[in-house]
Design a protein around this motif. Structure first.
Motif, mmCIF file in Angstrom:
data_model
loop_
_atom_site.group_PDB
_atom_site.id
_atom_site.type_symbol
_atom_site.label_atom_id
_atom_site.label_comp_id
_atom_site.label_asym_id
_atom_site.label_seq_id
_atom_site.Cartn_x
_atom_site.Cartn_y
_atom_site.Cartn_z
ATOM 1 N N CYS A 64 0.871 -1.169 0.000
ATOM 2 C CA CYS A 64 0.000 0.000 0.000
ATOM 3 C C CYS A 64 0.912 1.223 0.000
ATOM 4 O O CYS A 64 1.941 1.243 0.690
ATOM 5 C CB CYS A 64 -0.901 0.002 1.232
ATOM 6 S SG CYS A 64 -2.057 1.399 1.242
ATOM 7 N N GLY A 65 0.555 2.227 -0.743
ATOM 8 C CA GLY A 65 1.368 3.435 -0.834
ATOM 9 C C GLY A 65 1.571 4.133 0.495
ATOM 10 O O GLY A 65 2.581 4.824 0.696
ATOM 11 N N CYS A 66 0.644 3.956 1.452
ATOM 12 C CA CYS A 66 0.793 4.614 2.760
ATOM 13 C C CYS A 66 1.972 4.055 3.547
ATOM 14 O O CYS A 66 2.489 4.719 4.447
ATOM 15 C CB CYS A 66 -0.501 4.512 3.570
ATOM 16 S SG CYS A 66 -0.936 2.850 4.097
ATOM 17 N N GLY A 75 -2.948 3.341 -1.842
ATOM 18 C CA GLY A 75 -3.062 2.956 -3.242
ATOM 19 C C GLY A 75 -2.292 1.664 -3.436
ATOM 20 O O GLY A 75 -1.505 1.261 -2.571
ATOM 21 N N GLU A 76 -2.510 1.009 -4.554
ATOM 22 C CA GLU A 76 -1.838 -0.255 -4.831
ATOM 23 C C GLU A 76 -0.550 0.024 -5.601
ATOM 24 O O GLU A 76 -0.589 0.658 -6.654
ATOM 25 C CB GLU A 76 -2.744 -1.191 -5.649
ATOM 26 C CG GLU A 76 -3.915 -1.752 -4.866
ATOM 27 C CD GLU A 76 -5.034 -0.742 -4.642
ATOM 28 O OE1 GLU A 76 -5.420 -0.052 -5.601
ATOM 29 O OE2 GLU A 76 -5.512 -0.629 -3.507
ATOM 30 N N TYR A 77 0.573 -0.500 -5.079
ATOM 31 C CA TYR A 77 1.873 -0.294 -5.701
ATOM 32 C C TYR A 77 2.590 -1.628 -5.826
ATOM 33 O O TYR A 77 2.421 -2.525 -5.003
ATOM 34 C CB TYR A 77 2.707 0.713 -4.889
ATOM 35 C CG TYR A 77 2.165 2.110 -5.053
ATOM 36 C CD1 TYR A 77 2.679 2.962 -6.013
ATOM 37 C CD2 TYR A 77 1.095 2.549 -4.276
ATOM 38 C CE1 TYR A 77 2.153 4.232 -6.190
ATOM 39 C CE2 TYR A 77 0.554 3.814 -4.449
ATOM 40 C CZ TYR A 77 1.092 4.644 -5.404
ATOM 41 O OH TYR A 77 0.556 5.900 -5.600
ATOM 42 N N VAL A 85 5.963 1.362 -8.229
ATOM 43 C CA VAL A 85 5.152 2.155 -9.156
ATOM 44 C C VAL A 85 3.688 1.789 -8.939
ATOM 45 O O VAL A 85 3.363 0.713 -8.425
ATOM 46 C CB VAL A 85 5.547 1.921 -10.630
ATOM 47 C CG1 VAL A 85 6.973 2.386 -10.894
ATOM 48 C CG2 VAL A 85 5.378 0.475 -11.036
ATOM 49 N N GLU A 86 2.815 2.688 -9.338
ATOM 50 C CA GLU A 86 1.384 2.435 -9.201
ATOM 51 C C GLU A 86 0.997 1.184 -9.978
ATOM 52 O O GLU A 86 1.529 0.914 -11.052
ATOM 53 C CB GLU A 86 0.598 3.634 -9.730
ATOM 54 C CG GLU A 86 -0.889 3.530 -9.510
ATOM 55 C CD GLU A 86 -1.640 4.766 -9.976
ATOM 56 O OE1 GLU A 86 -2.872 4.688 -10.033
ATOM 57 O OE2 GLU A 86 -1.004 5.780 -10.303
ATOM 58 N N LEU A 93 -9.924 -6.388 -6.242
ATOM 59 C CA LEU A 93 -9.500 -7.056 -5.016
ATOM 60 C C LEU A 93 -10.201 -6.474 -3.796
ATOM 61 O O LEU A 93 -9.889 -6.842 -2.670
ATOM 62 C CB LEU A 93 -7.981 -6.937 -4.840
ATOM 63 C CG LEU A 93 -7.111 -7.573 -5.908
ATOM 64 C CD1 LEU A 93 -5.638 -7.348 -5.589
ATOM 65 C CD2 LEU A 93 -7.397 -9.063 -6.035
ATOM 66 N N GLY A 94 -11.134 -5.574 -4.019
ATOM 67 C CA GLY A 94 -11.821 -4.929 -2.913
ATOM 68 C C GLY A 94 -11.123 -3.635 -2.536
ATOM 69 O O GLY A 94 -10.099 -3.257 -3.106
ATOM 70 N N ALA A 95 -11.678 -2.958 -1.538
ATOM 71 C CA ALA A 95 -11.134 -1.679 -1.101
ATOM 72 C C ALA A 95 -9.823 -1.871 -0.351
ATOM 73 O O ALA A 95 -9.743 -2.664 0.580
ATOM 74 C CB ALA A 95 -12.144 -0.961 -0.215
ATOM 75 N N MET A 96 -8.807 -1.173 -0.773
ATOM 76 C CA MET A 96 -7.479 -1.150 -0.147
ATOM 77 C C MET A 96 -6.976 -2.545 0.235
ATOM 78 O O MET A 96 -6.738 -2.851 1.403
ATOM 79 C CB MET A 96 -7.495 -0.215 1.058
ATOM 80 C CG MET A 96 -7.837 1.206 0.675
ATOM 81 S SD MET A 96 -7.581 2.458 1.954
ATOM 82 C CE MET A 96 -8.403 1.803 3.358
ATOM 83 N N PRO A 97 -6.764 -3.420 -0.741
ATOM 84 C CA PRO A 97 -6.381 -4.813 -0.447
ATOM 85 C C PRO A 97 -4.996 -4.983 0.170
ATOM 86 O O PRO A 97 -4.727 -6.006 0.782
ATOM 87 C CB PRO A 97 -6.451 -5.487 -1.818
ATOM 88 C CG PRO A 97 -6.195 -4.383 -2.789
ATOM 89 C CD PRO A 97 -6.835 -3.164 -2.166
ATOM 90 N N PHE A 98 -4.107 -3.992 0.034
ATOM 91 C CA PHE A 98 -2.754 -4.119 0.553
ATOM 92 C C PHE A 98 -2.561 -3.343 1.857
ATOM 93 O O PHE A 98 -1.562 -3.510 2.541
ATOM 94 C CB PHE A 98 -1.718 -3.608 -0.453
ATOM 95 C CG PHE A 98 -1.811 -4.217 -1.830
ATOM 96 C CD1 PHE A 98 -2.392 -5.459 -2.062
ATOM 97 C CD2 PHE A 98 -1.309 -3.534 -2.922
ATOM 98 C CE1 PHE A 98 -2.460 -6.005 -3.333
ATOM 99 C CE2 PHE A 98 -1.367 -4.074 -4.199
ATOM 100 C CZ PHE A 98 -1.948 -5.309 -4.405
ATOM 101 N N CYS A 99 -3.494 -2.473 2.207
ATOM 102 C CA CYS A 99 -3.343 -1.559 3.339
ATOM 103 C C CYS A 99 -3.270 -2.321 4.666
ATOM 104 O O CYS A 99 -4.072 -3.219 4.929
ATOM 105 C CB CYS A 99 -4.493 -0.563 3.373
ATOM 106 S SG CYS A 99 -4.133 0.874 4.404
#
Length: 126
Positions: A64-66, A75-77, A85-86, A93-99
């Motif tokens: 996640c970009g955060c 965001g997904e990176y 990179v983006e 994958l649903g809302a914020m899958p990597f966060c």
């Protein structure tokens, strides 16, 4: 007899007739994969679903970009050649899958276009 008494059964019949008899398969609904070669050797099965990476897909770190100092917002990176990179995903994958997660790996087919990795296939690895 009232028109609504006749219309209701006709509408119900139309809805039933338009429904699909085909149930989605696990491959059609899954976005996670443990082995990309589980296609039974059929190359068409590998590339027909954007959630199913091909046998030549590459493994990437995803974040996640955060969690990335250089990005600083959600965001997904995807890490390509040592740089995040983006990621433009071909599947939802649903809302914020990597966060809030770390150490995630993905299998993807695609390429960087104008600074964004455009994935033609993508699956999170177990």
């Amino acid at each position: 007899m009232h028109k609504t008494c006749l219309t209701l059964p006709i509408l119900l019949l139309a809805l039933v007739a338009c429904g699909s008899d085909e149930e989605p398969t696990e491959t059609q609904t899954s976005t996670e994969v443990s082995n990309p070669s589980d296609s039974g050797g059929d190359p068409a099965k590998l590339t027909s679903n954007p959630a199913t990476p091909s046998e030549t897909a590459h493994q990437f770190s995803v974040e996640c970009g955060c969690a990335l100092d250089e990005i600083g917002h959600c965001g997904e990176y995807i890490e390509v050649d040592g740089k995040f990179v983006e990621l433009n995903l071909p599947v939802d994958l649903g809302a914020m899958p990597f966060c809030g997660k770390s150490g995630l790996q993905g299998l993807a087919d695609g390429e960087v276009e104008d600074g964004v990795f455009v994935a033609s296939t993508f699956a999170l690895m177990d």
